[in-house]
Design a protein around this motif. Structure first.
Motif, mmCIF file in Angstrom:
data_model
loop_
_atom_site.group_PDB
_atom_site.id
_atom_site.type_symbol
_atom_site.label_atom_id
_atom_site.label_comp_id
_atom_site.label_asym_id
_atom_site.label_seq_id
_atom_site.Cartn_x
_atom_site.Cartn_y
_atom_site.Cartn_z
ATOM 1 N N SER A 222 -1.439 6.710 -10.191
ATOM 2 C CA SER A 222 -0.177 7.205 -9.635
ATOM 3 C C SER A 222 0.356 8.421 -10.390
ATOM 4 O O SER A 222 1.291 9.077 -9.927
ATOM 5 C CB SER A 222 0.877 6.098 -9.685
ATOM 6 N N THR B 290 5.265 -4.437 0.341
ATOM 7 C CA THR B 290 5.533 -3.045 -0.004
ATOM 8 C C THR B 290 5.976 -2.260 1.221
ATOM 9 O O THR B 290 5.635 -2.606 2.364
ATOM 10 C CB THR B 290 4.282 -2.368 -0.599
ATOM 11 N N ALA C 255 1.098 4.431 -1.203
ATOM 12 C CA ALA C 255 0.353 3.519 -2.058
ATOM 13 C C ALA C 255 -0.164 4.250 -3.292
ATOM 14 O O ALA C 255 -0.184 3.695 -4.394
ATOM 15 C CB ALA C 255 -0.805 2.907 -1.275
ATOM 16 N N HIS D 28 2.507 4.550 -5.997
ATOM 17 C CA HIS D 28 3.032 3.285 -6.512
ATOM 18 C C HIS D 28 2.555 3.073 -7.952
ATOM 19 O O HIS D 28 1.372 2.811 -8.187
ATOM 20 C CB HIS D 28 2.540 2.157 -5.614
ATOM 21 N N ARG E 2 0.157 -0.115 -9.468
ATOM 22 C CA ARG E 2 -0.040 -0.893 -8.245
ATOM 23 C C ARG E 2 -1.118 -1.958 -8.428
ATOM 24 O O ARG E 2 -0.941 -3.115 -8.020
ATOM 25 C CB ARG E 2 -0.416 0.044 -7.101
ATOM 26 N N ALA F 71 11.762 0.231 -6.841
ATOM 27 C CA ALA F 71 11.317 1.459 -6.185
ATOM 28 C C ALA F 71 10.805 2.399 -7.259
ATOM 29 O O ALA F 71 11.391 2.486 -8.348
ATOM 30 C CB ALA F 71 12.459 2.114 -5.408
ATOM 31 N N HIS G 105 8.520 -3.902 -3.199
ATOM 32 C CA HIS G 105 8.499 -2.559 -3.803
ATOM 33 C C HIS G 105 8.476 -1.485 -2.721
ATOM 34 O O HIS G 105 7.768 -1.608 -1.725
ATOM 35 C CB HIS G 105 7.276 -2.392 -4.707
ATOM 36 N N VAL H 53 9.506 -0.143 -11.058
ATOM 37 C CA VAL H 53 8.618 -1.309 -11.072
ATOM 38 C C VAL H 53 8.360 -1.811 -12.487
ATOM 39 O O VAL H 53 7.949 -2.967 -12.678
ATOM 40 C CB VAL H 53 7.278 -0.952 -10.381
ATOM 41 N N TYR I 58 5.864 1.840 2.179
ATOM 42 C CA TYR I 58 5.435 3.181 1.806
ATOM 43 C C TYR I 58 5.863 4.152 2.909
ATOM 44 O O TYR I 58 5.357 4.100 4.036
ATOM 45 C CB TYR I 58 3.919 3.230 1.616
ATOM 46 N N ASP J 238 8.054 2.826 -2.111
ATOM 47 C CA ASP J 238 7.553 4.041 -2.748
ATOM 48 C C ASP J 238 7.184 5.054 -1.674
ATOM 49 O O ASP J 238 7.208 4.765 -0.476
ATOM 50 C CB ASP J 238 6.333 3.728 -3.624
#
Length: 409
Positions: free
Chosen positions: A181, A344, A321, A324, A327, A289, A316, A293, A346, A318
């Motif tokens: 990420s 999640t 993916a 994130h 993740r 968010a 969560h 996390v 996204y 974001d």
């Protein structure tokens, strides 16, 4: 303006005469509070430039976020003193106390703040407005709040087994992990084997000091993402990019560009009150968010390490993916728990914003939130609309959190 209040003199309530003055002048002070705090910080940093260089977040000062947070905290505290029916600001005070302990704030510094804050009030409102009676009433408000925080911080230092302010430790980075990420995880241990790093509660954070090229030592707080009991501390950092008039993150950029395995870091002992009760059996709902996390990862690591059977719902939001943070770690930890689910949202993948109405939320559960200002506002509103009691909702925001201070729940 001078004060006769000493930090050894503990007062517990606002006298009626002072309360009447505060009620009468609160609208005036509130109307000018942004100007007062601007004058305050200008005077404070002129007299004590080391505080801006080595203690205060220069990015927050540039954005004006710290000024707004100070204004909100004073106004919230004063409002509660004159109207006890308003929600008690204990959560506000707890967050401030833990943050101060993580920065090594001591009782003597409250006198420095008092001097410049009240000079700013007189400068902005005028000596003809700030009479002796008005000065005495606001002086009492300040010291009620200050002594409450001094007592809380003294307790935190005592629990940590250190003298007030003695929270800094030299650490060594034993590993750096670059997440897909873009976040970087740093795992540190004590530079002195005879003084191992202390244990911590899941959800707590440390301050990390960066010695920047201009000589400043800037401090930032990062949640601990490893399980307790290892004498090592791990934290993840997402680089803050300059955007919308906000500057680039000084410390996050410095860490990403300069720190790897084998390097030295200055850190503090762990603090923070966004922690779970290890003896509780109620369901947990962890909502985050972006880089928010991280405290949730720390909580999940603890749950996995203790083979917890608490029902745990992990939510969560974001950009995508790929964006994130951690993740894969979150997915693995959720999979390791006996009764845990991950959901999640996204935005780039068409999921939209987090919508809790799509879920069956447990009513008797502990809710933990971490993320940006707008995210926390939206999620908290959804939880209240779903009938979740306000005292079941716990939150963390790694920025001055003025909007949260006057919340009605």
């Amino acid at each position: 303006m001078t004060t006769a209040q000493d930090s050894t003199h503990r007062v517990t309530e606002l006298e009626q005469a002072h309360a009447e003055v505060i009620r009468a002048t609160l609208p005036l002070v509130g109307a000018h509070i942004d100007q007062i705090t601007q004058v305050f910080y200008r005077g404070l940093f002129t007299a004590h430039p080391d505080l801006l260089r080595d203690r205060f977040n220069r990015g927050n000062q540039t954005r004006g976020a710290q000024q707004r947070a100070l204004a909100a905290s004073i106004a919230t505290y004063a409002s509660h003193l004159v109207d006890p029916a308003l929600p008690h600001p204990r959560e506000l005070l707890s967050r401030i106390g833990h943050k101060h302990a993580s920065l090594g704030v001591t009782a003597a510094e409250y006198h420095i703040v008092h001097e410049h804050l009240f000079a700013a009030i007189v400068e902005v409102l005028g000596a003809e407005t700030v009479t002796a009676e008005v000065a005495a009433a606001w002086d009492r408000v300040y010291w009620l709040m200050a002594t409450t925080l001094i007592d809380l911080e003294a307790k935190l230092y005592a629990e940590a087994g250190v003298a007030p302010g003695e929270v800094f430790r030299e650490a060594r980075v034993v590993r750096r992990i670059d997440d897909p990420s873009g976040a970087a995880t740093f795992i540190v241990e004590s530079a002195d084997p005879a003084q191992p790093l202390p244990d911590f509660l899941p959800g707590q954070y440390i301050s990390v000091g960066a010695q920047l090229p201009d000589g400043a030592r800037q401090l930032r707080q990062y949640s601990l993402i490893n399980r307790p009991g290892t004498h090592r501390l791990a934290f993840a950092v997402r680089r803050v990019i300059a955007a919308d008039g906000s500057p680039e993150g000084e410390v996050s950029s410095w860490l990403h560009e300069n720190v790897s395995a084998g390097d030295a870091l200055q850190i503090t002992l762990p603090f923070g009150d966004l922690t779970i009760d290890p003896d509780a059996t109620t369901p947990l709902v962890l909502i985050s968010a972006g880089i928010g996390v991280t405290p949730m990862v720390g909580i999940l690591e603890y749950l996995a390490a203790t083979a917890s059977d608490r029902r745990t719902l992990v939510l969560h939001a974001d950009r995508s993916a790929a964006a994130h943070p951690l993740r894969d770690t979150v997915t693995d930890l959720v999979g390791a728990l006996r009764d845990s689910k991950l959901r999640t949202w996204y935005r780039a993948e068409g999921h939209g914003l987090m919508d809790l109405s799509e879920l069956e939320l447990p009513q008797h559960a502990d809710y933990y939130l971490c993320g940006g200002n707008g995210f926390l506002q939206a999620v908290r509103s959804q939880l209240l609309a779903a009938g979740i009691p306000g005292d079941s909702v716990h939150f963390e925001l790694f920025a001055p959190n003025d909007w949260l201070l006057s919340r009605s729940g």
